[in-house]
Write a protein that holds these residues in place. Structure first.
Motif, short mmCIF file in Angstrom:
data_model
loop_
_atom_site.label_atom_id
_atom_site.label_comp_id
_atom_site.label_asym_id
_atom_site.label_seq_id
_atom_site.Cartn_x
_atom_site.Cartn_y
_atom_site.Cartn_z
N GLU A 182 0.77 -1.24 0.03
CA GLU A 182 0.07 -0.02 -0.13
C GLU A 182 0.75 1.27 -0.05
OE1 GLU A 182 -3.21 -0.27 -0.38
OE2 GLU A 182 -2.83 -2.23 -0.70
N SER A 183 2.05 1.15 0.16
CA SER A 183 2.96 2.17 0.33
C SER A 183 2.57 3.56 0.94
CB SER A 183 3.41 2.93 -1.24
OG SER A 183 3.70 1.69 -2.07
N ILE A 184 2.14 3.37 2.39
CA ILE A 184 1.60 4.39 3.13
C ILE A 184 2.80 4.81 3.84
CG2 ILE A 184 0.56 4.51 5.26
CD1 ILE A 184 -1.39 4.17 2.88
N ARG A 185 2.89 6.14 4.04
CA ARG A 185 4.20 7.03 4.58
C ARG A 185 3.64 7.18 6.03
NH1 ARG A 185 8.35 5.82 3.10
NH2 ARG A 185 9.27 7.97 3.66
N ALA A 186 2.48 7.47 6.48
CA ALA A 186 1.98 7.94 7.76
C ALA A 186 0.68 7.36 7.71
CB ALA A 186 2.26 9.10 8.20
N GLY A 187 0.29 6.79 8.95
CA GLY A 187 -1.00 6.14 9.22
C GLY A 187 -1.12 5.25 10.37
N THR A 188 -2.15 4.28 10.10
CA THR A 188 -2.50 3.29 11.27
C THR A 188 -2.66 2.04 10.33
OG1 THR A 188 -3.03 4.94 12.37
CG2 THR A 188 -3.90 2.72 12.99
N VAL A 189 -2.22 0.99 11.10
CA VAL A 189 -2.55 -0.45 10.75
C VAL A 189 -3.64 -0.97 11.70
CG1 VAL A 189 -1.96 -2.97 10.01
CG2 VAL A 189 -0.79 -0.71 8.93
N THR A 190 -4.86 -1.41 11.49
CA THR A 190 -5.67 -1.80 12.50
C THR A 190 -5.88 -3.26 12.19
OG1 THR A 190 -6.58 0.30 13.00
CG2 THR A 190 -7.72 -1.50 13.82
N LEU A 191 -5.75 -4.14 13.00
CA LEU A 191 -6.00 -5.71 13.06
C LEU A 191 -7.02 -5.79 14.04
CD1 LEU A 191 -2.26 -6.52 13.48
CD2 LEU A 191 -3.57 -6.26 11.47
N HIS A 192 -8.26 -6.78 13.27
CA HIS A 192 -9.36 -7.05 14.14
C HIS A 192 -9.83 -8.30 13.96
CE1 HIS A 192 -13.68 -7.16 14.37
NE2 HIS A 192 -13.59 -6.92 15.65
N SER A 193 -10.11 -9.10 15.06
CA SER A 193 -10.61 -10.59 14.85
C SER A 193 -12.19 -10.38 15.27
CB SER A 193 -9.89 -11.42 16.02
OG SER A 193 -10.45 -12.74 15.99
N PRO A 194 -12.71 -10.92 14.40
CA PRO A 194 -14.16 -11.00 14.69
C PRO A 194 -14.65 -12.18 15.39
CG PRO A 194 -14.00 -11.94 12.31
CD PRO A 194 -12.62 -11.36 13.02
N HIS A 195 -14.02 -12.92 16.12
CA HIS A 195 -14.18 -14.00 16.74
C HIS A 195 -14.29 -13.64 18.40
CE1 HIS A 195 -13.78 -15.96 12.98
NE2 HIS A 195 -12.44 -15.52 12.93
N THR A 196 -15.08 -14.45 18.94
CA THR A 196 -15.30 -14.40 20.54
C THR A 196 -14.19 -15.23 21.14
OG1 THR A 196 -17.09 -15.69 20.69
CG2 THR A 196 -17.55 -13.38 20.42
N THR A 197 -13.47 -16.06 20.46
CA THR A 197 -12.60 -17.01 20.88
C THR A 197 -11.35 -16.91 20.24
OG1 THR A 197 -13.65 -18.80 19.79
CG2 THR A 197 -14.53 -18.48 21.90
N ALA A 198 -10.97 -16.06 19.52
CA ALA A 198 -9.68 -15.94 18.78
C ALA A 198 -9.37 -14.34 19.03
CB ALA A 198 -9.71 -16.46 17.51
N PHE A 199 -8.08 -14.03 19.20
CA PHE A 199 -7.69 -12.88 19.28
C PHE A 199 -6.46 -12.26 18.63
CE2 PHE A 199 -10.38 -14.30 22.40
CZ PHE A 199 -11.35 -13.43 22.86
N VAL A 200 -6.01 -10.95 18.63
CA VAL A 200 -4.70 -10.66 18.13
C VAL A 200 -4.11 -9.95 19.27
CG1 VAL A 200 -5.91 -8.30 17.60
CG2 VAL A 200 -3.87 -9.29 16.26
N SER A 201 -2.65 -10.14 19.37
CA SER A 201 -1.72 -9.78 20.37
C SER A 201 -0.32 -9.33 19.79
CB SER A 201 -1.56 -10.92 21.19
OG SER A 201 -0.77 -10.54 22.39
N LEU A 202 0.21 -8.41 20.45
CA LEU A 202 1.72 -7.99 20.16
C LEU A 202 2.50 -8.70 21.12
CD1 LEU A 202 1.17 -4.29 18.89
CD2 LEU A 202 1.17 -6.30 17.58
N ASN A 203 3.58 -9.41 21.10
CA ASN A 203 4.25 -9.94 21.92
C ASN A 203 5.43 -10.34 21.46
OD1 ASN A 203 5.05 -11.14 24.55
ND2 ASN A 203 3.00 -11.18 25.03
N GLU A 204 6.51 -10.86 22.35
CA GLU A 204 7.69 -11.36 21.68
C GLU A 204 7.72 -12.79 21.15
OE1 GLU A 204 12.22 -12.24 23.49
OE2 GLU A 204 10.97 -11.21 24.58
N ARG A 205 8.40 -12.94 19.83
CA ARG A 205 8.54 -14.27 19.42
C ARG A 205 9.70 -14.85 19.72
NH1 ARG A 205 10.20 -16.47 13.74
NH2 ARG A 205 8.94 -18.49 13.64
#
Length: 142
Positions: free
Chosen positions: A32-55
């Motif tokens: 998408e070649s975005i210079r400034a903005g936001t990436v939003t991640l969304h799980s539409p499930h009630t038993t699956a989620f998104v997380s930022l953490n260490e790999r």
């Protein structure tokens, strides 16, 4: 202002699973070649989620063990006595109380502003599932 949406399809293979989706999100963002903005991640499930953490292998194993202990499957939850979809998954819903359905990652100078150790994870709590979805929405200026 530019907007782009994509649905990432996932298949999970374990009751509780942590899937690193960093590369897929970065590839979608790069197109998408975005210079400034936001990436939003969304799980539409009630038993699956998104997380930022260490790999890190041992940390991910610790995470799986922690989540399993947090709300053990089959502990006599009321939801399991009358499951809506036939799945005894109260444990997954209860663990989900401590997780995020969405994450927003800022973009600056054409880069996702992830921390040095941050990876993006899709966290399955009620697997295995043939089809899961993660919505990716990119907004910003080129």
């Amino acid at each position: 202002m530019h907007f782009h949406s994509r649905r990432l399809s996932l298949r999970t293979t374990a009751p509780i699973e942590i899937i690193d989706i960093t590369a897929e999100v970065q590839a979608t963002f790069a197109r998408e070649s975005i210079r400034a903005g936001t990436v939003t991640l969304h799980s539409p499930h009630t038993t699956a989620f998104v997380s930022l953490n260490e790999r890190e292998t041992m940390l991910q194993q610790d995470m799986l063990e922690f989540l399993t202990r947090l709300a053990p499957k089959g502990a006599g939850y009321g939801h399991d006595r009358a499951p809506v979809d036939g799945r005894e998954n109260a444990h997954a819903h209860l663990i989900g109380l401590f997780m995020n359905a969405s994450e927003s990652i800022p973009v600056d100078n054409g880069e996702l502003l992830l921390g040095r150790w941050q990876s993006i994870f899709f966290v399955e709590l009620d697997g295995p599932r043939e089809a899961r979805t993660l919505n990716i929405q990119i907004s910003g200026v080129r």
